[in-house]
Design an enzyme around this catalytic site. Structure first.
Site, PDB file in Angstrom:
ATOM      1  N   LYS A 141       0.840  -1.191   0.000  1.00  0.00           N
ATOM      2  CA  LYS A 141       0.000   0.000   0.000  1.00  0.00           C
ATOM      3  C   LYS A 141       0.873   1.239   0.000  1.00  0.00           C
ATOM      4  O   LYS A 141       1.522   1.568   0.982  1.00  0.00           O
ATOM      5  CB  LYS A 141      -0.929   0.046   1.224  1.00  0.00           C
ATOM      6  CG  LYS A 141      -1.996   1.133   1.014  1.00  0.00           C
ATOM      7  CD  LYS A 141      -2.594   1.662   2.277  1.00  0.00           C
ATOM      8  CE  LYS A 141      -1.815   2.736   2.953  1.00  0.00           C
ATOM      9  NZ  LYS A 141      -1.622   3.989   2.200  1.00  0.00           N
TER      10      LYS A 141
ATOM     11  N   GLY B 188       7.026   4.786   8.457  1.00  0.00           N
ATOM     12  CA  GLY B 188       6.206   5.982   8.636  1.00  0.00           C
ATOM     13  C   GLY B 188       6.378   6.529  10.034  1.00  0.00           C
ATOM     14  O   GLY B 188       7.413   6.300  10.674  1.00  0.00           O
TER      15      GLY B 188
ATOM     16  N   THR C 166       6.018   7.253  14.076  1.00  0.00           N
ATOM     17  CA  THR C 166       5.980   6.403  15.272  1.00  0.00           C
ATOM     18  C   THR C 166       4.543   6.233  15.750  1.00  0.00           C
ATOM     19  O   THR C 166       4.128   5.139  16.163  1.00  0.00           O
ATOM     20  CB  THR C 166       6.873   7.027  16.364  1.00  0.00           C
ATOM     21  OG1 THR C 166       8.226   6.931  15.899  1.00  0.00           O
ATOM     22  CG2 THR C 166       6.754   6.309  17.690  1.00  0.00           C
ATOM     23  N   GLU C 167       3.764   7.313  15.640  1.00  0.00           N
ATOM     24  CA  GLU C 167       2.355   7.268  16.052  1.00  0.00           C
ATOM     25  C   GLU C 167       1.594   6.172  15.287  1.00  0.00           C
ATOM     26  O   GLU C 167       0.921   5.336  15.883  1.00  0.00           O
ATOM     27  CB  GLU C 167       1.793   8.645  15.674  1.00  0.00           C
ATOM     28  CG  GLU C 167       0.502   9.031  16.245  1.00  0.00           C
ATOM     29  CD  GLU C 167       0.042  10.329  15.533  1.00  0.00           C
ATOM     30  OE1 GLU C 167       0.876  11.032  14.905  1.00  0.00           O
ATOM     31  OE2 GLU C 167      -1.153  10.590  15.603  1.00  0.00           O
TER      32      GLU C 167
ATOM     33  N   GLU D  61       9.958   0.874  10.619  1.00  0.00           N
ATOM     34  CA  GLU D  61      11.011   1.883  10.491  1.00  0.00           C
ATOM     35  C   GLU D  61      10.312   3.214  10.692  1.00  0.00           C
ATOM     36  O   GLU D  61       9.528   3.636   9.853  1.00  0.00           O
ATOM     37  CB  GLU D  61      11.675   1.757   9.110  1.00  0.00           C
ATOM     38  CG  GLU D  61      13.016   2.451   9.045  1.00  0.00           C
ATOM     39  CD  GLU D  61      12.937   3.769   8.318  1.00  0.00           C
ATOM     40  OE1 GLU D  61      12.833   4.804   9.029  1.00  0.00           O
ATOM     41  OE2 GLU D  61      12.963   3.778   7.076  1.00  0.00           O
TER      42      GLU D  61
ATOM     43  N   CYS E 155      13.341  10.532   7.758  1.00  0.00           N
ATOM     44  CA  CYS E 155      13.206  10.087   9.157  1.00  0.00           C
ATOM     45  C   CYS E 155      14.534  10.221   9.886  1.00  0.00           C
ATOM     46  O   CYS E 155      14.565  10.340  11.104  1.00  0.00           O
ATOM     47  CB  CYS E 155      12.670   8.673   9.203  1.00  0.00           C
ATOM     48  SG  CYS E 155      13.366   7.623   7.942  1.00  0.00           S
TER      49      CYS E 155
ATOM     50  N   GLU F  36       9.547  15.304  16.177  1.00  0.00           N
ATOM     51  CA  GLU F  36       9.961  15.244  14.774  1.00  0.00           C
ATOM     52  C   GLU F  36       9.144  16.258  13.960  1.00  0.00           C
ATOM     53  O   GLU F  36       7.922  16.168  13.898  1.00  0.00           O
ATOM     54  CB  GLU F  36       9.717  13.828  14.234  1.00  0.00           C
ATOM     55  CG  GLU F  36      10.215  13.646  12.825  1.00  0.00           C
ATOM     56  CD  GLU F  36      10.069  12.213  12.338  1.00  0.00           C
ATOM     57  OE1 GLU F  36       9.044  11.580  12.622  1.00  0.00           O
ATOM     58  OE2 GLU F  36      11.010  11.736  11.665  1.00  0.00           O
TER      59      GLU F  36
END
Ligand code: ADP
Length: 501
Positions: A199, A252, A254-255, A274, A308, A405
């Site tokens: 996706k 993507g 962390t949330e 990651e 990231c 971030e």
């Protein structure tokens, strides 16, 4: 009589591809979504719609997972030799390379990044990733293990391990390096013999869809790679919760990584993540000043800070703090911000309006807590999602701009006086993806590298990637590694076989 080959210039190919109404790839066929719905993808330089793409949801994910399961268990894929698999992956790399210019343009249109950067970074790295993984297909081995078995005195055994593909893998990728992230994920899945439902991010689905065409052209059998574009909360959530998916691989925030983990708990599928970062970049006073200044600027401004591993916390030894900050600010002021398609552009727009608002929100938060912009500090342009490269000073570890971030071209600069102090500050973050160290003292460099809690430490360089170099995070920056031979562990199960002789 031979007919003359008509060469289609890349820009025509790109325009005709972009202007299509895009379908999704399930079981080797390009199909509409079950709901018939589509969603728009935008040109971040103008805010205008680029094209409409089939919007995948639960039912489409379900169909794609069924196709992937069938290809894994019954299809020709499961009967191919490792060498044949490797050759197909290599073929895909060749096709990608042949179409390099077209893909670079697609990436630049959909993501906003400068075309000249996509040509030299995103594309060659993606090609190389497939080649590197093509080589691994024939080298995934188990061991023979001498066993002792204390309760079976005198008995003899032959024990060995097999490395088998983990099965059907759901891969959810982000928008910052759309094609490269697809390559990082697809490469090891194909090398190990898994099948995939990929996706792409809703902001940037185009290069993955075009890659789907090349996957077919390369001869990778139907159902091995299924591509279902759609939103995260719908298609992404359905994929990570699906009971017949054996593993989910995610890159993507962390949330969202935490949401994926919860969704994966239903069938305890394997998870690799990651995630985000707030990477420290540490500059000591004994450094080659020009190299460090250039490196610090590249660490944060490459890909508009939408990395990231961006070096977003710059720690500079007090004696040279002003020199380094002025140098990075000067570099920032020289960066030409504009449309990614313009050859003179160094930095394109952020990917979306949402991202623009998020970065501007962080800037306001920093200013309200006392930060000062030495350069930049605001959005720019009357259309599109552009932000000026920004260097913030008067910041400290209690501020949101230093802790969280930002994912934009914003660096916070903080002075330090001794190595122990900077290591402790660098490690205060909840993240641990990457770090940089700049010094001429090799003992200090390696000592600090060992003390930093990060998956990658760059010494006197930054943003150096290679398919052979594992990448991933400590702490809340993730689970597992991408690239290198380490990634193969995430795509294989180990089977122990024991025979009494
Ligand atoms: P960003 O915040 O940088 O946009 P995200 O982590 O939201 O990055 O998105 C990365 C990928 O995760 C995208 O493909 C997105 O569609 C997907 N995604 C977002 N939310 C979810 C979710 N709840 N479940 C699964 N995937 C998701």
């Amino acid at each position: 009589m031979a007919t003359a080959l008509k060469i289609v210039p890349p820009e025509d190919k790109v325009n005709s591809f972009v202007s299509r109404k895009h379908k999704m790839l399930i079981d080797g066929k390009w199909v509409d979504s079950a709901s018939g719905k589509t969603f728009p993808t935008y040109n971040p330089a103008t805010g205008e719609v680029l094209s409409y793409v089939a919007e995948g949801d639960r039912e489409d994910i379900d169909r794609a997972v069924r196709a992937a399961r069938n290809a894994f268990e019954n299809g020709p894929w499961s009967r191919l030799t490792p060498s044949e698999r490797g050759r197909l992956i290599w073929k895909l790399a060749d096709l990608l390379e042949e179409n390099l210019e077209e893909f670079a343009e697609l990436e630049s249109f959909d993501n906003g990044k400068p075309l000249k950067i996509a040509r030299v970074a995103d594309l060659p790295l993606a090609v190389d990733m497939f080649r590197y993984m093509a080589g691994w297909a024939t080298k995934i081995e188990g061991n023979t293990i001498p066993i002792s078995v204390p309760y079976a005195q005198g008995a003899k055994f032959l024990a060995y391990t097999l490395r088998e593909p983990v099965g059907v893998v759901g891969q959810i990728i982000p928008w910052n390096f759309p094609l490269l992230m697809a390559a990082w994920k697809l490469g090891p899945a194909l090398a190990t013999g898994c099948t995939v439902v990929l996706k792409p991010a809703e902001q940037t689905p185009l290069s993955a869809l075009r890659l789907g065409e090349l996957i077919q052209e390369a001869g990778i059998p139907d159902g091995v790679v299924n591509i279902v574009p759609g939103y995260g909360e719908t298609a992404g959530a359905a994929l990570s919760a699906h009971p017949d998916v054996d593993k989910v691989a995610f890159t993507g925030s962390t949330e969202v990584g935490k949401l994926i983990l919860q969704a994966a708990a239903g069938n305890l599928k394997k998870v690799s993540l990651e995630l985000g970062g707030k990477s420290p970049n540490v500059v000591f006073a004994d450094v080659d000043l020009d190299a460090a200044i250039g490196g610090a600027a590249n660490a944060i401004f490459f890909n508009h800070g939408q990395c990231c591993c961006a070096g977003s916390r710059l720690y500079v030894e007090k004696k040279i703090f002003d020199k380094v900050v002025d140098g990075v600010a000067e570099q920032a002021s020289k960066i030409k911000v504009g449309s990614g398609q313009d050859d003179s552009t160094d930095m394109g727009p952020l990917v979306s309006k949402e991202q623009l608002d998020r970065v501007c929100g962080y800037l306001e938060s920093g200013f309200s807590e006392g930060a000062k912009a030495v350069v930049g500090g605001s959005k720019t342009g009357d259309k599109g999602y552009f932000v000026k490269p920004t260097v913030l000073v008067n910041t400290n570890e209690n501020m949101k701009v230093v802790q969280e971030e930002i994912f934009g071209p914003v660096v916070t600069a903080i002075p330090f006086e001794d190595p122990a102090e900077v290591v402790s500050k660098a490690n205060t973050s909840v993240y641990g993806l990457a770090a940089g160290v700049w010094t001429r003292d090799i003992q200090k460099a390696h000592r600090i590298a060992s003390q930093l809690r990060a998956g990658t430490v760059w010494i006197n360089c930054y943003n150096i990637f290679d398919a052979a170099l594992p990448f991933g995070g400590y702490k809340q920056s993730g689970w597992g590694r991408e690239m290198g031979h380490e990634v193969l562990e995430q795509y294989t199960e180990v089977k122990a076989v024991c025979t009494q002789l």
